[in-house]
Design a protein around this motif. Structure first.
Motif, PDB file in Angstrom:
ATOM      1  N   SER B 449       0.847  -1.195   0.000  1.00  0.00           N
ATOM      2  CA  SER B 449       0.000   0.000   0.000  1.00  0.00           C
ATOM      3  C   SER B 449       0.874   1.234   0.000  1.00  0.00           C
ATOM      4  O   SER B 449       1.321   1.684   1.047  1.00  0.00           O
ATOM      5  CB  SER B 449      -0.909  -0.027   1.230  1.00  0.00           C
ATOM      6  OG  SER B 449      -1.774   1.078   1.213  1.00  0.00           O
ATOM      7  N   PRO B 450       1.156   1.817  -1.173  1.00  0.00           N
ATOM      8  CA  PRO B 450       2.000   3.012  -1.212  1.00  0.00           C
ATOM      9  C   PRO B 450       1.239   4.236  -0.735  1.00  0.00           C
ATOM     10  O   PRO B 450       0.011   4.250  -0.742  1.00  0.00           O
ATOM     11  CB  PRO B 450       2.350   3.134  -2.697  1.00  0.00           C
ATOM     12  CG  PRO B 450       1.217   2.473  -3.401  1.00  0.00           C
ATOM     13  CD  PRO B 450       0.708   1.404  -2.496  1.00  0.00           C
ATOM     14  N   GLU B 451       1.980   5.261  -0.329  1.00  0.00           N
ATOM     15  CA  GLU B 451       1.338   6.521   0.052  1.00  0.00           C
ATOM     16  C   GLU B 451       0.790   7.194  -1.205  1.00  0.00           C
ATOM     17  O   GLU B 451       1.268   6.947  -2.314  1.00  0.00           O
ATOM     18  CB  GLU B 451       2.370   7.415   0.766  1.00  0.00           C
ATOM     19  CG  GLU B 451       1.783   8.637   1.453  1.00  0.00           C
ATOM     20  CD  GLU B 451       0.748   8.306   2.516  1.00  0.00           C
ATOM     21  OE1 GLU B 451      -0.401   8.043   2.139  1.00  0.00           O
ATOM     22  OE2 GLU B 451       1.082   8.313   3.717  1.00  0.00           O
ATOM     23  N   VAL B 452      -0.250   8.026  -1.023  1.00  0.00           N
ATOM     24  CA  VAL B 452      -0.933   8.604  -2.182  1.00  0.00           C
ATOM     25  C   VAL B 452      -0.117   9.730  -2.795  1.00  0.00           C
ATOM     26  O   VAL B 452       0.851  10.219  -2.218  1.00  0.00           O
ATOM     27  CB  VAL B 452      -2.312   9.142  -1.775  1.00  0.00           C
ATOM     28  CG1 VAL B 452      -3.264   8.001  -1.607  1.00  0.00           C
ATOM     29  CG2 VAL B 452      -2.201   9.993  -0.550  1.00  0.00           C
ATOM     30  N   SER B 453      -0.565  10.170  -3.982  1.00  0.00           N
ATOM     31  CA  SER B 453       0.140  11.221  -4.709  1.00  0.00           C
ATOM     32  C   SER B 453      -0.054  12.565  -4.000  1.00  0.00           C
ATOM     33  O   SER B 453      -0.878  12.701  -3.103  1.00  0.00           O
ATOM     34  CB  SER B 453      -0.397  11.307  -6.133  1.00  0.00           C
ATOM     35  OG  SER B 453      -1.776  11.582  -6.072  1.00  0.00           O
ATOM     36  N   TRP B 454       0.711  13.574  -4.472  1.00  0.00           N
ATOM     37  CA  TRP B 454       0.735  14.838  -3.733  1.00  0.00           C
ATOM     38  C   TRP B 454      -0.595  15.547  -3.772  1.00  0.00           C
ATOM     39  O   TRP B 454      -0.947  16.271  -2.846  1.00  0.00           O
ATOM     40  CB  TRP B 454       1.840  15.747  -4.276  1.00  0.00           C
ATOM     41  CG  TRP B 454       1.614  16.244  -5.686  1.00  0.00           C
ATOM     42  CD1 TRP B 454       2.033  15.669  -6.822  1.00  0.00           C
ATOM     43  CD2 TRP B 454       0.896  17.411  -6.058  1.00  0.00           C
ATOM     44  NE1 TRP B 454       1.628  16.375  -7.900  1.00  0.00           N
ATOM     45  CE2 TRP B 454       0.931  17.461  -7.471  1.00  0.00           C
ATOM     46  CE3 TRP B 454       0.229  18.418  -5.363  1.00  0.00           C
ATOM     47  CZ2 TRP B 454       0.310  18.472  -8.198  1.00  0.00           C
ATOM     48  CZ3 TRP B 454      -0.368  19.433  -6.092  1.00  0.00           C
ATOM     49  CH2 TRP B 454      -0.343  19.460  -7.495  1.00  0.00           C
ATOM     50  N   GLN B 455      -1.398  15.331  -4.844  1.00  0.00           N
ATOM     51  CA  GLN B 455      -2.676  16.039  -4.895  1.00  0.00           C
ATOM     52  C   GLN B 455      -3.572  15.655  -3.728  1.00  0.00           C
ATOM     53  O   GLN B 455      -4.436  16.414  -3.310  1.00  0.00           O
ATOM     54  CB  GLN B 455      -3.419  15.736  -6.189  1.00  0.00           C
ATOM     55  CG  GLN B 455      -2.752  16.253  -7.429  1.00  0.00           C
ATOM     56  CD  GLN B 455      -2.000  15.145  -8.120  1.00  0.00           C
ATOM     57  OE1 GLN B 455      -1.467  14.242  -7.463  1.00  0.00           O
ATOM     58  NE2 GLN B 455      -1.946  15.198  -9.431  1.00  0.00           N
ATOM     59  N   MET B 456      -3.384  14.432  -3.235  1.00  0.00           N
ATOM     60  CA  MET B 456      -4.218  14.021  -2.115  1.00  0.00           C
ATOM     61  C   MET B 456      -3.555  14.276  -0.783  1.00  0.00           C
ATOM     62  O   MET B 456      -4.223  14.564   0.206  1.00  0.00           O
ATOM     63  CB  MET B 456      -4.581  12.545  -2.247  1.00  0.00           C
ATOM     64  CG  MET B 456      -5.565  12.307  -3.382  1.00  0.00           C
ATOM     65  SD  MET B 456      -5.637  10.607  -3.867  1.00  0.00           S
ATOM     66  CE  MET B 456      -6.673   9.969  -2.601  1.00  0.00           C
ATOM     67  N   SER B 457      -2.219  14.143  -0.743  1.00  0.00           N
ATOM     68  CA  SER B 457      -1.581  14.339   0.574  1.00  0.00           C
ATOM     69  C   SER B 457      -1.403  15.818   0.904  1.00  0.00           C
ATOM     70  O   SER B 457      -1.446  16.183   2.075  1.00  0.00           O
ATOM     71  CB  SER B 457      -0.249  13.602   0.650  1.00  0.00           C
ATOM     72  OG  SER B 457       0.430  13.695  -0.566  1.00  0.00           O
ATOM     73  N   LEU B 458      -1.271  16.663  -0.148  1.00  0.00           N
ATOM     74  CA  LEU B 458      -1.078  18.089   0.138  1.00  0.00           C
ATOM     75  C   LEU B 458      -2.262  18.696   0.898  1.00  0.00           C
ATOM     76  O   LEU B 458      -2.063  19.276   1.985  1.00  0.00           O
ATOM     77  CB  LEU B 458      -0.821  18.847  -1.170  1.00  0.00           C
ATOM     78  CG  LEU B 458      -0.645  20.351  -0.985  1.00  0.00           C
ATOM     79  CD1 LEU B 458       0.720  20.654  -0.386  1.00  0.00           C
ATOM     80  CD2 LEU B 458      -0.804  21.095  -2.304  1.00  0.00           C
ATOM     81  N   PRO B 459      -3.484  18.570   0.397  1.00  0.00           N
ATOM     82  CA  PRO B 459      -4.595  19.142   1.184  1.00  0.00           C
ATOM     83  C   PRO B 459      -4.720  18.504   2.561  1.00  0.00           C
ATOM     84  O   PRO B 459      -5.078  19.180   3.526  1.00  0.00           O
ATOM     85  CB  PRO B 459      -5.826  18.846   0.323  1.00  0.00           C
ATOM     86  CG  PRO B 459      -5.425  17.865  -0.671  1.00  0.00           C
ATOM     87  CD  PRO B 459      -3.970  17.987  -0.868  1.00  0.00           C
ATOM     88  N   MET B 460      -4.352  17.227   2.631  1.00  0.00           N
ATOM     89  CA  MET B 460      -4.410  16.554   3.925  1.00  0.00           C
ATOM     90  C   MET B 460      -3.455  17.212   4.914  1.00  0.00           C
ATOM     91  O   MET B 460      -3.807  17.498   6.053  1.00  0.00           O
ATOM     92  CB  MET B 460      -4.054  15.089   3.718  1.00  0.00           C
ATOM     93  CG  MET B 460      -4.451  14.174   4.815  1.00  0.00           C
ATOM     94  SD  MET B 460      -4.694  12.535   4.173  1.00  0.00           S
ATOM     95  CE  MET B 460      -3.129  12.100   3.550  1.00  0.00           C
ATOM     96  N   ILE B 461      -2.250  17.482   4.425  1.00  0.00           N
ATOM     97  CA  ILE B 461      -1.237  18.076   5.318  1.00  0.00           C
ATOM     98  C   ILE B 461      -1.629  19.507   5.681  1.00  0.00           C
ATOM     99  O   ILE B 461      -1.507  19.935   6.830  1.00  0.00           O
ATOM    100  CB  ILE B 461       0.147  18.037   4.650  1.00  0.00           C
ATOM    101  CG1 ILE B 461       0.578  16.581   4.501  1.00  0.00           C
ATOM    102  CG2 ILE B 461       1.163  18.795   5.455  1.00  0.00           C
ATOM    103  CD1 ILE B 461       1.702  16.382   3.557  1.00  0.00           C
ATOM    104  N   ILE B 462      -2.140  20.248   4.675  1.00  0.00           N
ATOM    105  CA  ILE B 462      -2.548  21.626   4.969  1.00  0.00           C
ATOM    106  C   ILE B 462      -3.643  21.631   6.031  1.00  0.00           C
ATOM    107  O   ILE B 462      -3.603  22.391   7.007  1.00  0.00           O
ATOM    108  CB  ILE B 462      -3.043  22.318   3.680  1.00  0.00           C
ATOM    109  CG1 ILE B 462      -1.886  22.475   2.692  1.00  0.00           C
ATOM    110  CG2 ILE B 462      -3.642  23.666   4.000  1.00  0.00           C
ATOM    111  CD1 ILE B 462      -2.305  23.036   1.360  1.00  0.00           C
TER     112      ILE B 462
END
Lengths: 101, 620
Positions: B449-462
């Motif tokens: 299970s790889p971590e998701v791409s930046w489009q999904m992790s960026l809003p998550m982190i913000i």
């Protein structure tokens, strides 16, 4: 002798004529019944003429006309019966019911 | 600049609406060559504009009295409908939250909807939602709030039904629409009934009216019950809660919005109506009862779910139940704070679980596990979301719960008990979900299970950052409750209940001494909770059954009786014609007879006066 008896007799004759007119199976008997009707009418005319108009007796004049016309009508009627008889070989009124619903 | 932006802040809903409209041309049937992606980008830009506009205008509202704009909409005999807008720090702040969350959800959706062609429909609906929500926060009129709520109900129907080729999606969209519609219709009754009483639909004027109103308590009770029925459906409160569970069939990015903001739209109206609702003590206690029931029931059900999204949707019902309790006990500020902290935390939780679903495919938590080492960002987001939701200092949820609890401590201590219980149960269920997804050993579905791409992790982190900073932001706006006024016993109780719930849950689910999957000793209870108190069956046995039977009966009456009577007239005419034609029987003698009969009867009628009396005397 009163007017009423004549009228009643004429009415009775008329009724008998009606009965014959409606019930006869023979076409000639139907014509005969019509003659009975006309004769009942004639009786009426004569009776009225006698009791109500004994001076000018217009009823009797009428009666003469009715007899004349009745003779003519009977002649035409018999001719029609003959014309039908030639085609259909019968004078039974119950066979002449082609013009229905 | 800020002042100018503040004066034109009513443009914010328009941006989103325009964005939604601009997205439409990229429907697969219209622009056939470019693919659907520009729809998303256009929408993103418009949402960004809306967010920036609202965010710059927000400081200018600070410490300013709210000012109102009134736009005439319709004026007919005796009724003047004004679109009343109220521009206050609360409404602009809410718009910032809505536009911000929508912005993050839209960025998230760019990653999540990568393999999907339906961007135009999806993004235009997101735009519609943002526009509706922003307009709702600005709107200061009960009537137009109702109008917007109805639009959002239609929007929910379309958005849940995005992937309409799946049968469960179709049924869930249907349920979401009808359930919310029923609530909205009751709300309409309340809206219509309050006008003759108060003579206005303006919230401020309603509050003024409510301050001095002398109304028949029964009447006011009924009106207020109708007024809370709308938010009840919107906020997925018992017994109108099934739709939120089924709405989890929709795409996850829209779930972010729904769990955090859309559901809160009902709470917003409820908070705005609080002065009116407090006129009826009956309704206040009804709200507390509904909220309590939903909060406890929802958190219990959430524990027993195995679907990663449904675990969270019941927590949403739970927290909206707490908002109901807050409004029922006249604590508007606590309710608003609760809505705000819940929005951020719930959005973060949905984003994190959505990221898990995207790469692990299954939504069944019993098939997931051991993702912590390979998915630290998602795991961290989940932890922060959990802590931001439950009472864990110094994050936002703690302050909201604390404010609510200290307000209740003096007057209704038993409600504080409910609050603590709900906090324990929610802490338990969220920790359970965390342990099942991230803890333990990897299972077949989560082996790679790889971590998701930046489009999904960026809003998550913000959003993670925002959730962490929320207390600081609140403090800088001096919105946090003053520590001196707060009840420290309650604070301790809250902290301990959180620690208790989390630790029990992690011991149970991370420890090896209880066989998994866990079976309760009493199986029917576990099933009862897992199947949501058998609510679908309850609906089918009660409302659906009765409406169904009634409509079948009406249909039968319509077909047999109403149609039958009219058809009988025609049939009688036809039959009459068919039967009476035999009077023309072709026998000349019969015709002669009928003529004579007619003449005879006519003669009798005409001459009746000369002989009728004697005849009758003779006969009788």
């Amino acid at each position: 002798m009163q007017l009423q008896y004549f009228l009643l007799l004429a009415a009775a004759l008329f009724c008998i004529g009606i009965y014959g007119l409606v019930n006869s199976r023979n076409a000639v008997r139907v014509l005969m019944s019509i003659e009975l009707l006309l004769n009942a009418v004639n009786l009426n005319l004569m009776a009225f003429s006698n009791y109500l108009d004994s001076t000018l007796i217009k009823g009797q004049v009428f009666t003469v006309f009715v007899i004349t016309v009745a003779a003519a009508e009977a002649a035409v009627g018999l001719a029609i019966v003959l014309a039908i008889y030639r085609n259909r070989d019968t004078v039974d009124m119950e066979q002449f019911n082609l013009l229905k619903w | 600049m800020a002042q100018f932006l503040l004066e034109t802040v009513w443009l914010v809903p328009c941006y989103a609406l325009i964005g939604g409209l601009l997205a439409v041309p990229w429907s697969p049937g219209i622009i056939r060559r470019t693919g659907p992606r520009p729809a998303g980008y256009v929408n993103l830009i418009m949402t960004f504009l809306a967010f920036i506009h609202a965010a710059i205008a927000l400081p200018a509202t600070w410490n300013q009295p709210p000012y109102e704009i009134s736009i005439p909409w319709l004026s007919t005999a005796g009724l003047n409908l004004f679109i009343d807008l109220e521009i206050s720090s609360a409404s602009v702040g809410a718009m910032v939250v809505i536009a911000g969350l929508n912005l993050l959800a839209q960025i998230y959706a760019i990653g999540y909807m990568e393999m999907d062609w339906g961007w135009a429909r999806f993004y235009s609906l997101l735009g519609l939602f943002e526009a509706g929500l922003c307009a709702l926060t600005l709107c200061n009129s009960l009537f137009f709030s109702y109008v917007i709520l109805e639009m959002l109900t239609l929007g929910t129907y379309l958005l849940v039904g995005l992937w309409f080729s799946q049968s469960l999606v179709v049924t869930s969209a249907r349920d979401a629409f009808l359930t919310k519609r029923v609530g909205d219709l009751f709300l309409l009754m309340g809206v219509l009934a309050i006008f003759p009483l108060a003579g206005t639909w303006n919230y401020s004027a309603l509050a003024e009216w409510a301050a001095t109103a002398q109304v028949d308590p029964t009447l006011m009770g009924l009106v207020c019950l109708a007024l809370i029925a709308g938010p009840m459906g919107k906020c997925a409160q018992f017994p109108l809660h099934l739709w939120l569970d089924e709405a989890m069939e929709g795409p996850i990015p829209s779930t972010i919005l729904r769990n955090s903001v859309v559901v809160a739209s009902g709470a917003w109206v409820l908070i705005k109506l609080q002065p009116v609702l407090s006129l009826s003590p009956l309704v206040s206690s009804a709200m507390v009862a509904i909220g309590t029931l939903t909060a406890v029931g929802g958190s219990l059900i959430a524990i027993a779910q195995i679907d990663i999204k449904r675990c969270l949707s019941y927590s949403v019902s739970t927290y909206m139940g707490l908002v109901f309790i807050a409004v029922g006990t006249q604590q508007d500020d606590a309710a608003l704070l609760l809505v705000l902290t819940h929005a951020l935390a719930a959005a973060l939780l949905v984003m994190s679980t959505g990221a898990i679903v995207w790469n692990s495919i299954t939504q069944d938590v019993t098939q997931l596990g051991g993702l912590w080492t390979r998915r630290p960002v998602s795991g961290l987001a989940y932890i922060i979301g959990t802590l931001g939701l439950i009472g864990f200092p110094p994050l936002g949820g703690f302050w909201a719960l604390l404010k609510l609890a200290s307000g209740l401590w003096e007057t209704q201590p038993w409600l504080v008990g409910i609050l603590i219980t709900v906090n324990v149960l929610t802490a338990f269920s969220l920790t359970r979900e965390f342990c099942l997804i991230f803890g333990g050993k990897p299972k077949q579905m989560s082996e790679r299970s790889p971590e998701v791409s930046w489009q999904m992790s960026l809003p998550m982190i913000i959003l993670l950052g925002f959730t962490l900073h929320l207390p600081l932001v609140l403090q800088s706006f001096s919105l946090l409750p003053n520590w001196a006024n707060l009840n420290k016993d309650v604070a301790l109780l809250l902290i301990w209940s959180t620690v208790f719930g989390c630790s029990i849950s992690s011991v149970i689910y991370l420890g090896d001494f209880i066989p998994k999957p866990i079976r309760l000793p009493f199986k029917p209870l576990q099933n009862l909770l897992a199947y949501d108190f058998y609510t679908p069956k309850l609906y089918r046995m009660s409302i659906v059954l009765s409406v169904d039977l009634m409509s079948k009966f009406t249909d039968m009456i319509d077909r047999l009786v109403v149609d039958g009577i009219v058809n009988m007239v025609g049939l009688a005419s036809v039959g009459g014609g068919e039967g009476l034609k035999y009077s023309t029987n072709g026998q000349t003698q019969f015709y002669a007879f009928t003529i004579l009969l007619g003449v005879g009867l006519l003669g009798m009628v005409v001459t009746w006066q000369y002989w009728g009396e004697q005849f009758l005397n003779l006969m009788f």
